[in-house]
Scaffold this motif. Structure first.
Motif, PDB file in Angstrom:
ATOM      1  N   THR A   1       0.849  -1.193   0.000  1.00  0.00           N
ATOM      2  CA  THR A   1       0.000   0.000   0.000  1.00  0.00           C
ATOM      3  C   THR A   1       0.884   1.242   0.000  1.00  0.00           C
TER       4      THR A   1
ATOM      5  N   SER B   1       0.398   5.301   1.126  1.00  0.00           N
ATOM      6  CA  SER B   1      -0.516   6.252   1.754  1.00  0.00           C
ATOM      7  C   SER B   1       0.022   7.662   1.603  1.00  0.00           C
TER       8      SER B   1
ATOM      9  N   ARG C   1       3.821   9.464  10.743  1.00  0.00           N
ATOM     10  CA  ARG C   1       2.943   8.303  10.809  1.00  0.00           C
ATOM     11  C   ARG C   1       2.764   7.806  12.232  1.00  0.00           C
TER      12      ARG C   1
ATOM     13  N   ALA D   1      -2.929   6.057  12.623  1.00  0.00           N
ATOM     14  CA  ALA D   1      -3.349   5.754  11.262  1.00  0.00           C
ATOM     15  C   ALA D   1      -4.781   6.165  10.981  1.00  0.00           C
TER      16      ALA D   1
ATOM     17  N   ARG E   1      -5.263   8.879   8.281  1.00  0.00           N
ATOM     18  CA  ARG E   1      -4.523   8.687   7.050  1.00  0.00           C
ATOM     19  C   ARG E   1      -5.226   7.667   6.170  1.00  0.00           C
TER      20      ARG E   1
ATOM     21  N   CYS F   1      -5.187   5.140   2.355  1.00  0.00           N
ATOM     22  CA  CYS F   1      -4.468   4.498   1.266  1.00  0.00           C
ATOM     23  C   CYS F   1      -4.811   5.217  -0.032  1.00  0.00           C
TER      24      CYS F   1
ATOM     25  N   LYS G   1     -13.417   4.614   5.656  1.00  0.00           N
ATOM     26  CA  LYS G   1     -12.612   3.939   6.673  1.00  0.00           C
ATOM     27  C   LYS G   1     -13.504   3.364   7.780  1.00  0.00           C
TER      28      LYS G   1
ATOM     29  N   PHE H   1      -3.100  -0.109   7.833  1.00  0.00           N
ATOM     30  CA  PHE H   1      -3.910   0.606   6.856  1.00  0.00           C
ATOM     31  C   PHE H   1      -4.969  -0.294   6.229  1.00  0.00           C
TER      32      PHE H   1
ATOM     33  N   CYS I   1      -8.699   0.870   6.768  1.00  0.00           N
ATOM     34  CA  CYS I   1      -9.348   1.433   5.582  1.00  0.00           C
ATOM     35  C   CYS I   1     -10.394   0.510   4.968  1.00  0.00           C
TER      36      CYS I   1
END
Length: 470
Positions: A33, A35, A47, A51, A54, A56, A122, A160, A164
């Motif tokens: 992935t 991001s 980061r 997460a 944030r 992808c 998400k 992620f 996500c």
């Protein structure tokens, strides 16, 4: 050439059946992935804040399966299908300028993302989404397939993917790993861990490990040894508009032409796969040149150790001869008891100076130096490994990164399995099973469900949905 199929909102329905079939028939699935929090040092440090804010942007997946019928039948021949999914989060999210700059340098098209990106949200499901053609449903298909999941430095990738496309992140790491162990019963495998602790490469960032494996595989092929063979699908002409062909020649053009050797190697990029100057760095980020220099250094150190062992053996033999002549040390060794004199063995230089097996990490760069990227990423984060200046439009794409990840794992599996390719008994690759690389740590993160943690409520509901709708 490696064909990477671009999946967007306008062709998702068309490609859906082939992607689901590829998942169900795969030997393993490699995922990568990218991001908006990835990229250089500053972005990587961001980061560690979490997460949840944030997203992808693209996600890549490779689905290799063993080729039962091939021109040259081999148990190590794979038919690979590589997909690059352009994604668009439908919620507010944080954008970090350094990360955006990094993505643009590597050819990411933000116009394409906002015009053709596949929408997703998400956290937990919103209503009954199990029957819709979406990334969340595709992720459920991945779980249902029960295939080994391959990642490179994969902790953040898993965070992620979970956040996500699956559910809200659990509050504790123990719950998170418990959920993952149930989601992927065939195991999770990290090629960065395999590159450092199994193949013992001097460096373990993605492109270095891939090209190192490819070089070693070519040597095996040229010597008629057991080797890896990758094959790709032949796509019809009408699909050419969304297939991106990536060149994966053994050497970069600047290296094979001899022009790159005049530029010194960037030591930071050589060690970590990342340089703060990026494309503006005046030194070489050529991976082939870096591997050449590492190999030369390795040979020099091996020869130096060879000579050192020779001198050490000579000194030991000379000392032993003196001790036997005087008889003093002999009596001490035998607790003062008299005995027959020992025979002096004949000294054989060839046998005594035969070089021992030397682990590259022991003689190359120290592990703590190679893993310094962890300090930038934070204790819970991972600094996304980057590549050098873009070549032919940029190589840093999630789909191609997934291909490199899958290639590394297939090569490591070939080495570990030898002639035994029956993976029916036990884990697919036991030495790497459910072990995630942790930067700066000598032990991996184990993906297990401990006696002291239980699965999250959101996961329990979602996994039941996955099996009920299978």
């Amino acid at each position: 050439r490696v064909p990477v199929v671009d999946v967007q909102s306008d062709n998702l329905a068309e490609l859906w059946p082939s992607m689901v079939l590829a998942l169900r028939s795969a030997t393993f699935v490699a995922v990568d992935t990218v991001s908006q929090g990835g990229g250089g040092g500053g972005a990587g440090r961001g980061r560690s804040r979490g997460a949840t804010d944030r997203v992808c942007l693209p996600a890549g997946a490779e689905r290799p399966r063993r080729q039962e019928v091939a021109a040259e039948p081999s148990e190590n021949t794979y038919l690979c299908q590589i997909y690059n999914l352009t994604l668009l989060c439908t919620e507010d999210y944080v954008v970090e300028p350094q990360s955006v700059q990094f993505l643009v340098q590597h050819g990411f098209d933000f116009n394409k993302q906002y015009s053709q990106g596949i929408p997703y949200h998400k956290g937990n499901d919103k209503g009954n989404e199990s029957q819709s053609l979406s990334v969340r449903t595709l992720f459920l298909e991945l779980i249902r397939a029960k295939k080994p999941l391959i990642l490179h430095n994969g902790l953040i990738d898993l965070v992620f993917l979970y956040q996500c496309f699956y559910a809200h992140l659990p509050d504790s790491l123990g719950t998170f790993t418990a959920d993952l162990s149930e989601m992927f019963p065939a195991g999770i495998y990290d090629t960065k861990y395999a590159s450092e602790f199994e193949t013992r490469f001097v460096a373990s960032y993605l492109e270095y490990a891939y090209k190192k494996c490819k070089r070693e595989n070519c040597k095996l092929r040229d010597s008629s040894g057991q080797h890896l063979t990758m094959e790709f699908c032949s796509y019809p002409a009408y699909m050419s508009r969304y297939i991106d062909y990536r060149y994966c020649s053994l050497e970069e053009e600047s290296h094979s032409a001899g022009g790159g050797n005049n530029v010194p190697v960037c030591e930071k990029f050589s060690a970590y796969g990342w340089c703060p100057k990026g494309v503006k760095c005046p030194q070489s980020h050529n991976i082939d040149l870096i591997i050449d220099e590492d190999d030369k250094l390795w040979e020099k150190r091996k020869k130096r150790k060879h000579r050192w062992k020779h001198r050490k053996n000579m000194k030991v033999l000379a000392k032993a001869f003196q001790e036997e002549s005087s008889g003093e040390k002999m009596e001490q060794a035998q607790n003062g008891e008299e005995g027959p004199p020992r025979k002096q063995s004949c000294y054989e230089p060839t046998a005594a100076t035969e070089p021992a097996e030397i682990a590259p990490n022991g003689e190359g760069r120290p592990l703590e130096e190679i893993s310094m990227d962890a300090e930038a990423a934070g204790a819970a984060g991972k600094e996304k490994e980057t590549h050098g200046p873009p070549s032919l439009g940029g190589t840093h794409r999630a789909g191609f990164d997934a291909f490199m990840t899958g290639y590394i794992m297939a090569y490591v599996w070939m080495l570990k399995q030898g002639k035994n390719t029956d993976a029916g008994a036990g884990p697919w690759l036991p030495d790497c099973h459910n072990k995630l690389y942790l930067s700066g740590k000598s032990v991996p993160l184990q993906i297990v469900k401990s006696l002291f943690s239980k699965s999250s409520k959101a996961h329990s509901e979602k996994i039941k949905l996955a099996w009920d709708s299978a």
